[in-house]
Enzyme design. Structure first.
Site, PDB file in Angstrom:
ATOM      1  N   ARG A 132      -6.490 -31.683   9.756  1.00  0.00           N
ATOM      2  CA  ARG A 132      -6.859 -30.887  10.941  1.00  0.00           C
ATOM      3  C   ARG A 132      -8.177 -31.429  11.471  1.00  0.00           C
ATOM      4  O   ARG A 132      -9.195 -31.373  10.761  1.00  0.00           O
ATOM      5  CB  ARG A 132      -6.992 -29.397  10.604  1.00  0.00           C
ATOM      6  CG  ARG A 132      -7.609 -28.596  11.758  1.00  0.00           C
ATOM      7  CD  ARG A 132      -7.573 -27.086  11.572  1.00  0.00           C
ATOM      8  NE  ARG A 132      -6.231 -26.564  11.792  1.00  0.00           N
ATOM      9  CZ  ARG A 132      -5.950 -25.268  12.008  1.00  0.00           C
ATOM     10  NH1 ARG A 132      -6.929 -24.383  12.030  1.00  0.00           N
ATOM     11  NH2 ARG A 132      -4.711 -24.879  12.196  1.00  0.00           N
TER      12      ARG A 132
ATOM     13  N   HIS B 224      -0.214 -28.963  18.176  1.00  0.00           N
ATOM     14  CA  HIS B 224      -0.093 -28.191  16.932  1.00  0.00           C
ATOM     15  C   HIS B 224       1.390 -28.131  16.543  1.00  0.00           C
ATOM     16  O   HIS B 224       2.034 -27.084  16.609  1.00  0.00           O
ATOM     17  CB  HIS B 224      -0.667 -26.791  17.153  1.00  0.00           C
ATOM     18  CG  HIS B 224      -0.998 -26.036  15.902  1.00  0.00           C
ATOM     19  ND1 HIS B 224      -0.835 -26.566  14.636  1.00  0.00           N
ATOM     20  CD2 HIS B 224      -1.489 -24.773  15.718  1.00  0.00           C
ATOM     21  CE1 HIS B 224      -1.218 -25.669  13.740  1.00  0.00           C
ATOM     22  NE2 HIS B 224      -1.612 -24.569  14.370  1.00  0.00           N
TER      23      HIS B 224
ATOM     24  N   GLN C   6       2.927 -25.529  14.047  1.00  0.00           N
ATOM     25  CA  GLN C   6       3.056 -24.192  14.622  1.00  0.00           C
ATOM     26  C   GLN C   6       4.397 -24.043  15.334  1.00  0.00           C
ATOM     27  O   GLN C   6       5.071 -23.011  15.227  1.00  0.00           O
ATOM     28  CB  GLN C   6       1.908 -23.948  15.611  1.00  0.00           C
ATOM     29  CG  GLN C   6       1.912 -22.555  16.195  1.00  0.00           C
ATOM     30  CD  GLN C   6       1.628 -21.493  15.148  1.00  0.00           C
ATOM     31  OE1 GLN C   6       0.651 -21.597  14.409  1.00  0.00           O
ATOM     32  NE2 GLN C   6       2.486 -20.487  15.055  1.00  0.00           N
TER      33      GLN C   6
ATOM     34  N   ASP D 190      -1.924 -17.405  23.674  1.00  0.00           N
ATOM     35  CA  ASP D 190      -2.826 -17.930  22.642  1.00  0.00           C
ATOM     36  C   ASP D 190      -4.249 -17.600  23.074  1.00  0.00           C
ATOM     37  O   ASP D 190      -4.491 -17.183  24.226  1.00  0.00           O
ATOM     38  CB  ASP D 190      -2.615 -19.457  22.498  1.00  0.00           C
ATOM     39  CG  ASP D 190      -3.374 -20.064  21.311  1.00  0.00           C
ATOM     40  OD1 ASP D 190      -3.885 -19.304  20.450  1.00  0.00           O
ATOM     41  OD2 ASP D 190      -3.463 -21.318  21.251  1.00  0.00           O
TER      42      ASP D 190
ATOM     43  N   CYS E 144       0.311 -17.567  18.020  1.00  0.00           N
ATOM     44  CA  CYS E 144       0.144 -18.331  16.779  1.00  0.00           C
ATOM     45  C   CYS E 144      -0.926 -17.740  15.863  1.00  0.00           C
ATOM     46  O   CYS E 144      -0.962 -18.053  14.682  1.00  0.00           O
ATOM     47  CB  CYS E 144      -0.178 -19.787  17.103  1.00  0.00           C
ATOM     48  SG  CYS E 144      -1.765 -20.024  17.947  1.00  0.00           S
TER      49      CYS E 144
ATOM     50  N   ARG F 261       5.159 -20.144   9.095  1.00  0.00           N
ATOM     51  CA  ARG F 261       4.392 -21.376   8.875  1.00  0.00           C
ATOM     52  C   ARG F 261       4.694 -21.912   7.473  1.00  0.00           C
ATOM     53  O   ARG F 261       4.879 -23.121   7.285  1.00  0.00           O
ATOM     54  CB  ARG F 261       2.882 -21.113   9.035  1.00  0.00           C
ATOM     55  CG  ARG F 261       2.441 -20.788  10.451  1.00  0.00           C
ATOM     56  CD  ARG F 261       2.582 -21.985  11.388  1.00  0.00           C
ATOM     57  NE  ARG F 261       1.853 -23.141  10.911  1.00  0.00           N
ATOM     58  CZ  ARG F 261       0.532 -23.346  11.066  1.00  0.00           C
ATOM     59  NH1 ARG F 261      -0.195 -22.477  11.721  1.00  0.00           N
ATOM     60  NH2 ARG F 261      -0.048 -24.451  10.611  1.00  0.00           N
TER      61      ARG F 261
HETATM   62  N1   CP Z   1      -2.112 -20.625  13.735  1.00  0.00           N
HETATM   63  C1   CP Z   1      -2.958 -21.337  12.975  1.00  0.00           C
HETATM   64  O1   CP Z   1      -2.878 -22.556  12.877  1.00  0.00           O
HETATM   65  O2   CP Z   1      -3.887 -20.596  12.311  1.00  0.00           O
HETATM   66  P1   CP Z   1      -5.132 -21.137  11.466  1.00  0.00           P
HETATM   67  O3   CP Z   1      -6.139 -21.691  12.433  1.00  0.00           O
HETATM   68  O4   CP Z   1      -5.637 -19.911  10.746  1.00  0.00           O
HETATM   69  O5   CP Z   1      -4.667 -22.191  10.524  1.00  0.00           O
HETATM   70  N1  NVA Z   2      -5.363 -23.011  20.437  1.00  0.00           N
HETATM   71  C1  NVA Z   2      -5.970 -22.547  19.204  1.00  0.00           C
HETATM   72  C2  NVA Z   2      -4.961 -22.471  18.114  1.00  0.00           C
HETATM   73  C3  NVA Z   2      -5.487 -21.998  16.799  1.00  0.00           C
HETATM   74  C4  NVA Z   2      -4.466 -22.020  15.706  1.00  0.00           C
HETATM   75  C5  NVA Z   2      -7.111 -23.476  18.834  1.00  0.00           C
HETATM   76  O1  NVA Z   2      -6.960 -24.691  18.972  1.00  0.00           O
HETATM   77  O2  NVA Z   2      -8.153 -22.992  18.408  1.00  0.00           O
END
Ligand code: CP
Ligand code: NVA
Length: 316
Positions: free
Chosen positions: A116, A143, A146, A234, A273, A301
């Site tokens: 990540r 993502h 997701q 989101d 998400c 997930r």
């Molecule tokens: N939806 C998601 O990826 O959540 P986190 O940021 O908690 O991993």
């Molecule tokens: N769009 C959000 C998703 C988090 C899981 C971000 O990138 O922070």
């Protein structure tokens, strides 16, 4: 050396290029469908194999996480594997060691990497230099894990997603981009209502449309939601965004309210998400109401990523 590379050397051949899971668009529909079907079989207990037995996966987080961190760690253990957790700030990456060298080193210890990071170029540098599978655990641009969970969740509640209408309301962000790629791969109509300033990337929309995907863009949330089987939103401020107040001003008309949900199909579901911000992208009544499936989505997930991991590692 990874197991795959070692086996190849022992057999006198070159190591096969590893599979990666970097974006939905990289995989054809049948491959994605097979991963989700496998995830569903594992979820209902019809497949208890341990394809990660004897394998170790490194999880690297340069950004915070709750769901991705826990669901990957638990899922890997359920598949018989082991986990090494790395905060990006606690590695030599934070002191300037290149992603490429990190990829080469990790490839000698572990069997896959989940990464990540804000910067998609870093994810691609990891994949280009690793001799083991690399998984995108979220970048500023996408993502994909997701979306595997989201498609699985939609289908659990509403049946096959092909031909259905999904409405995305809010910021045209990383998750929106993966929804667009998924519309092309899974054959549903995606209507996106965003402020013009925060629209989804034109290149992704063009890519999906070129494949025949039905991607409809509007600035009007009511147009997007009308009759839809699912409304998705989101956070207004993603981890890669500067949290300046203007985003909130731009996005306030896109808040998902009970009134807006009332314009969707009567049995429409609400997805997000997570993490969510009640009173911003949706009201508490929507996310905590009867149409919300956000915790099924979070659970999935775990299952969907087990499908991805098994595909990446089972034969590698
Ligand atoms: N939806 C998601 O990826 O959540 P986190 O940021 O908690 O991993
Ligand atoms: N769009 C959000 C998703 C988090 C899981 C971000 O990138 O922070």
């Amino acid at each position: 050396m990874s197991h795959a590379a070692l086996r190849a050397v022992e057999e006198g051949g070159a190591a096969r290029a590893p599979r990666h899971f970097l974006d939905i668009r990289d995989h054809d529909s049948a491959t994605l469908r097979a991963m989700i079907d496998h995830a569903a079989r594992m979820k209902r207990g019809a497949d208890t194999a341990k394809p990660l037995a004897g394998k170790t996966v490194a999880l690297i987080f340069e950004k915070p996480s709750t769901r991705t961190r826990v669901s990957f760690e638990v899922g890997i253990r359920q598949l018989g594997g082991d986990v090494v957790m790395l905060a990006g700030s606690a590695t030599q990456l934070d002191r300037g060691e290149t992603v490429a060298d990190t990829a080469r080193v990790l490839s000698r210890y572990v069997d896959a990497v989940m990464y990540r990071t804000d910067n998609p170029a870093k994810l691609h540098e990891m994949a280009a230099n690793a001799t083991i599978p690399v998984i995108n655990g979220l970048t500023a641009e996408s993502h994909p894990c997701q979306l595997m969970a989201d498609v699985m969740t939609f289908e659990e509640h509403k049946g096959p997603i092909a031909g259905q209408v999904i409405a995305w309301v809010g910021d045209g962000n990383n998750v929106a981009r993966s929804w667009i790629e998924s519309a092309a791969r899974f054959g549903f109509t995606l209507r996106l209502a965003t402020p013009p300033e925060l629209g989804p990337p034109a290149e992704t929309v063009a890519w999906a449309r070129a494949l025949g995907a039905k991607i409809e863009l509007t600035a009007d949330p009511e147009v997007a939601v009308a009759g839809a089987a699912c409304v998705v939103t989101d956070t207004w401020v993603s981890m890669s965004d500067d949290p300046h107040a203007n985003r909130h001003n731009l996005l306030m008309p896109y808040q998902v309210t009970e009134q807006l949900m009332g314009l969707a199909a009567p049995d429409a579901i609400f997805m997000h998400c997570l993490p969510a911000h009640r009173g911003e992208e949706m009201t508490a009544a929507v996310i905590d109401g009867p149409q919300s499936v956000v915790f099924d989505e979070a659970e999935n997930r775990l299952h969907a990523q087990k499908g991805v991991l098994a595909w990446l590692l089972a034969d590698q």
